[in-house]
Scaffold this motif. Structure first.
Motif, PDB file in Angstrom:
ATOM      1  N   TYR A 193      -6.727   8.271   4.141  1.00 26.47           N
ATOM      2  CA  TYR A 193      -5.893   7.911   3.051  1.00 26.47           C
ATOM      3  C   TYR A 193      -4.470   8.177   3.575  1.00 26.47           C
ATOM      4  O   TYR A 193      -3.717   7.291   3.391  1.00 26.47           O
ATOM      5  CB  TYR A 193      -6.158   8.619   1.909  1.00 26.47           C
TER       6      TYR A 193
ATOM      7  N   THR B 107     -11.599   0.595   0.690  1.00 23.82           N
ATOM      8  CA  THR B 107     -10.235   0.339   1.488  1.00 23.82           C
ATOM      9  C   THR B 107     -10.539  -0.502   2.850  1.00 23.82           C
ATOM     10  O   THR B 107      -9.529  -0.912   3.272  1.00 23.82           O
ATOM     11  CB  THR B 107      -9.664   1.620   1.732  1.00 23.82           C
TER      12      THR B 107
ATOM     13  N   PHE C 295      -2.250   5.871  -1.798  1.00 27.66           N
ATOM     14  CA  PHE C 295      -3.526   6.653  -1.869  1.00 27.66           C
ATOM     15  C   PHE C 295      -3.452   8.111  -1.973  1.00 27.66           C
ATOM     16  O   PHE C 295      -2.422   8.692  -1.456  1.00 27.66           O
ATOM     17  CB  PHE C 295      -4.448   6.276  -0.529  1.00 27.66           C
TER      18      PHE C 295
ATOM     19  N   HIS D  68      -4.224  11.281  -0.707  1.00 25.82           N
ATOM     20  CA  HIS D  68      -4.458  11.736   0.464  1.00 25.82           C
ATOM     21  C   HIS D  68      -5.486  13.049   0.607  1.00 25.82           C
ATOM     22  O   HIS D  68      -5.901  13.683   1.362  1.00 25.82           O
ATOM     23  CB  HIS D  68      -3.486  11.821   1.428  1.00 25.82           C
TER      24      HIS D  68
ATOM     25  N   GLY E 134     -11.156   7.978  -2.360  1.00 27.07           N
ATOM     26  CA  GLY E 134      -9.713   7.755  -2.798  1.00 27.07           C
ATOM     27  C   GLY E 134      -9.562   6.099  -3.104  1.00 27.07           C
ATOM     28  O   GLY E 134      -8.506   5.735  -3.652  1.00 27.07           O
ATOM     29  N   ASP E 135     -10.557   5.370  -2.544  1.00 25.85           N
ATOM     30  CA  ASP E 135     -10.622   3.877  -2.976  1.00 25.85           C
ATOM     31  C   ASP E 135     -10.751   3.595  -4.273  1.00 25.85           C
ATOM     32  O   ASP E 135      -9.947   2.723  -5.104  1.00 25.85           O
ATOM     33  CB  ASP E 135     -11.506   3.183  -2.032  1.00 25.85           C
TER      34      ASP E 135
END
Length: 305
Positions: A69, A151, A167, A169, A175-176
């Motif tokens: 990310y 992602t 995003f 990190h 994270g998507d």
């Protein structure tokens, strides 16, 4: 203008396959590819350099934070394009993929769009590969029920990042989903392009499947840790979603094997969750040295002048 962000870590053959697939389409659409190496220790940087020309294909590095990310965020900052596409290193695309994707993105008025992903099997696939192929990438279901797309197959307008941020990190996985949920909550138009297809190789070993599900479990715990109001209280894992009923049309042997493997991997996901949870109780997270740790939330993207 369109930029395609390709994060990569220690995968020279994967990034080679991706760039070979993308390169013919860049000139035809006036797009650029920004390949972000996430601190690779093998031939990956040299492989990227063999394709980078400083114009249509650009090489950037994110060595400070070990996170896909973070690498994607570095790619976003490295361009001022209006539309940003995200493709994982090891994915390939058919001819006219970019043209078709952009046509649908623009015609639907989408701000956030996911493409369809087909998993490709190797010759003589292992049980792990056949299982991975069977479970697949149900992009439409992800978007309908969980308001996100992975992602690896994502298109986003730059203004969305400028509004909701980049995003997160800190997350090793999820994270998507977290980003997609922010986009949904902000009221942007989200769309699944069912007829625009990309290709992703299957994970071909049990070790690879275990590694993925352990990481997913850690990410579930981190989502609760950083966003308890949205994802629940840390220490109380979300209801398992990894158990999928095998297709009744499969041979009995495959149905039994897939069912056993699905339950096993759900258990692995739980182990990853509690590993992360116990690490957080000790005052940190389970990231390796050099990770993002417990720093501030999603970074902002400064609006263009």
């Amino acid at each position: 203008m369109v930029s395609i962000i390709v994060p990569v870590y220690n995968d020279p053959e994967g990034v080679r396959a991706t760039l070979e697939s993308l390169r013919p389409q860049l000139a035809a659409t006036d797009a650029t590819a920004v390949v972000v190496d996430n601190g690779s220790t093998d031939r990956t940087p040299a492989t990227i350099d063999s394709y980078a020309d400083g114009e249509s294909i650009r090489h950037r590095t994110e060595a400070e934070i070990q996170s896909s990310y973070a690498a994607r965020n570095t790619g976003v900052r490295a361009t001022d394009s209006d539309i940003l596409a995200f493709v994982d290193a090891d994915m390939t695309v058919p001819e006219n993929w970019l043209e078709s994707a952009l046509a649908e993105f623009r015609s639907t008025g989408a701000d956030y769009m996911g493409c369809s992903v087909d998993l490709t099997l190797p010759e003589n696939p292992t049980l792990a590969a056949r299982y991975d192929h069977h479970t697949g990438f149900p992009i439409g279901q992800y978007l309908e029920h969980q308001q996100f797309v992975p992602t690896c197959c994502l298109f986003v307008r730059r203004e969305v990042f400028e509004d909701v941020g980049l995003f997160d990190h800190r997350l090793v996985s999820g994270g998507d989903k977290e980003f997609g949920n922010r986009v949904h909550e902000a009221g942007y138009e989200m769309h699944a392009a069912a007829d625009v297809t990309m290709f992703h190789p299957t994970r071909n070993s049990l070790r690879a499947l275990i590694s993925k599900d352990r990481r997913v479990g850690r990410g579930l715990c981190q989502l609760q840790r950083y966003y308890p109001a949205r994802y629940g209280t840390p220490g109380v894992p979300p209801r398992p979603s990894g158990i999928k009923s095998p297709d009744p049309a499969l041979p009995l042997r495959d149905r039994l094997a897939f069912s056993a493997l699905s339950h096993t991997l759900t258990g692995v996901r739980g182990l990853g969750y509690y590993h992360e949870y116990l690490a957080s109780l000790r005052g940190g997270d389970a990231r390796d040295k050099g990770g993002a740790g417990d720093s501030a939330g999603p970074p902002e993207l400064e609006p263009r002048p």
